[in-house]
Write an enzyme that holds these catalytic residues in place. Structure first.
Site, PDB file in Angstrom:
ATOM      1  N   HIS A 130       2.386  -3.848   9.356  1.00 22.16           N
ATOM      2  CA  HIS A 130       1.511  -2.702   9.090  1.00 22.16           C
ATOM      3  C   HIS A 130       1.486  -2.390   7.584  1.00 22.16           C
ATOM      4  O   HIS A 130       0.415  -2.178   6.995  1.00 22.16           O
ATOM      5  CB  HIS A 130       2.012  -1.499   9.895  1.00 22.16           C
ATOM      6  N   GLU A 131       2.664  -2.362   6.969  1.00 19.73           N
ATOM      7  CA  GLU A 131       2.730  -2.081   5.522  1.00 19.73           C
ATOM      8  C   GLU A 131       2.003  -3.171   4.723  1.00 19.73           C
ATOM      9  O   GLU A 131       1.329  -2.883   3.734  1.00 19.73           O
ATOM     10  CB  GLU A 131       4.186  -1.960   5.064  1.00 19.73           C
ATOM     11  N   HIS A 134      -1.650  -2.514   4.588  1.00 22.34           N
ATOM     12  CA  HIS A 134      -2.105  -1.564   3.552  1.00 22.34           C
ATOM     13  C   HIS A 134      -2.346  -2.287   2.223  1.00 22.34           C
ATOM     14  O   HIS A 134      -3.260  -1.935   1.479  1.00 22.34           O
ATOM     15  CB  HIS A 134      -1.063  -0.455   3.347  1.00 22.34           C
ATOM     16  N   GLU A 189      -4.882   3.787   8.691  1.00 28.04           N
ATOM     17  CA  GLU A 189      -3.698   3.517   9.510  1.00 28.04           C
ATOM     18  C   GLU A 189      -4.032   2.596  10.678  1.00 28.04           C
ATOM     19  O   GLU A 189      -3.310   1.644  10.969  1.00 28.04           O
ATOM     20  CB  GLU A 189      -3.093   4.821  10.041  1.00 28.04           C
TER      21      GLU A 189
HETATM   22 ZN   LIG Z   1       0.611   3.284   7.228  1.00 25.34          ZN
END
Ligand SMILES: [Zn+2]
Length: 251
Positions: A130-131, A134, A189
Site C-alpha cells: 500500500h505504501e 502511494h 487510499e
Molecule cells: Zn495510505
C-alpha cells in the site's frame, strides 16, 4: 534546477473580497509575497526526500539487519522487490511501539516494530505494498509539495542555489514530520490498496494478508482516538474491497 513560483489565486480572492475597505493594491502586493508557493521539480522532490528520510533515520532507532525485526523485514523486502517504477527502494525498521509505516517519493520505506508486532509477515507485505502504491501513483510526490509549501516555502522564495540547499536542519525536521503525517484522500487510499493487491498478485504473494491487516487496524481504530489510518476509508470497508477482489479472482 528550475525554481518556479505560482500565485495562489484562490487565497488572494478570499482576502480581497473579505477586506473591501482596505487598499487593494497594497494588499495585492503583500499578498503576492505571502502566498507565493514553489513548484518543486523532480530533482527537488528527490533531494528533499533524501534529506527528510535521513533526518527521520537520525531521530529514530533503526533495527540492525541481523536482528529479529531486520531479518523479518529482509524476507518481506525480498518478496516485495526493491523497485517502484524505476525508483530503488530502501527498507528499514524503526524500533518503537508505535504502529506505523510510510514511504517517501525517493523509495525510502520505513516500518515501525510496533506494526510488525501486531501483524504477520504477509500482513506487513500488504501494508508496505500500500505504501509503495502511494509512491508509484505520485501521491508521495504531491505530499512533498504540500509539506514543503506548509513548512519551508516562505524562506525559500527568491533564493538561488536550488530549493533543497536553502533549508535549515530544523526545517528539514519539520518537513519530515509533515510528510510522515501526510493525509491522503480516500480515493488515494483506495487506489493504493488496489495497487498493493495487484502488486502482491504479480509477485506471487498471498493477498489474504492485505485484507486481514485491515481487520487488525479496525480493532486498533476502535480502541484509539487516532491511528496511522485515521484519514483512510474505514478499515472494514477496505477489508471488504480486498475480499471482493479475492472472490472475483476465484471465478
Ligand atoms: Zn495510505
Amino acid at each position: 534546477m528550475k525554481l518556479r513560483t505560482t500565485l495562489m489565486a484562490f487565497s488572494m480572492a478570499a482576502l480581497v473580497s473579505g477586506c473591501q475597505s482596505l487598499n487593494t493594491d497594497a494588499l495585492l502586493q503583500s499578498g503576492s509575497q505571502a502566498f507565493k508557493a514553489v513548484s518543486l521539480s523532480d530533482s527537488d522532490v528527490k533531494t528533499l526526500s533524501d534529506q527528510s528520510c535521513a533526518q527521520m533515520d537520525s531521530e529514530n532507532t533503526i533495527a540492525a539487519a541481523n536482528s529479529a525485526y531486520g531479518k523479518r523485514l529482509g524476507k518481506i523486502a525480498a518478496a516485495l522487490g526493491d523497485n517502484i517504477n524505476g525508483t530503488k527502494v530502501n527498507y528499514k525498521v524503526y524500533t518503537t511501539k508505535d504502529v506505523n509505516a510510510w514511504a517517501m517519493a525517493n523509495g525510502c520505506i520505513r516500518v515501525y516494530s510496533g506494526l510488525m508486532d501486531l501483524m504477520t509477515d504477509n500482513e506487513v507485505e500488504g501494508v508496505l505494498g500500500h505504501e509503495m502504491g502511494h509512491v508509484a501513483l505520485g501521491h508521495s510526490r504531491k505530499a512533498m509539495q504540500v509539506a514543503y509549501g506548509a513548512s519551508a516555502a516562505r524562506t525559500a522564495i527568491g533564493a538561488t542555489g536550488g530549493v533543497a540547499a536553502q533549508l535549515s536542519q530544523s526545517q528539514i525536521a519539520d518537513l519530515g514530520e509533515k510528510l510522515v503525517n501526510s493525509k491522503f484522500s480516500q480515493s488515494q487510499e483506495t487506489d493504493a490498496d488496489n495497487y498493493s493487491y495487484d502488486l502482491l498478485k504479480k509477485r506471487g504473494i498471498n493477498t489474504a494478508g492485505l485484507a486481514s491487516s485491515f481487520d487488525k487496524l479496525d480493532s486498533l481504530d476502535a480502541g484509539r482516538e487516532s491511528s496511522m489510518f485515521d484519514s483512510h476509508p474505514p478499515s472494514k470497508e477496505r477489508a471488504e474491497n480486498i475480499r471482493k477482489k479475492i472472490e472475483a479472482d476465484k471465478k
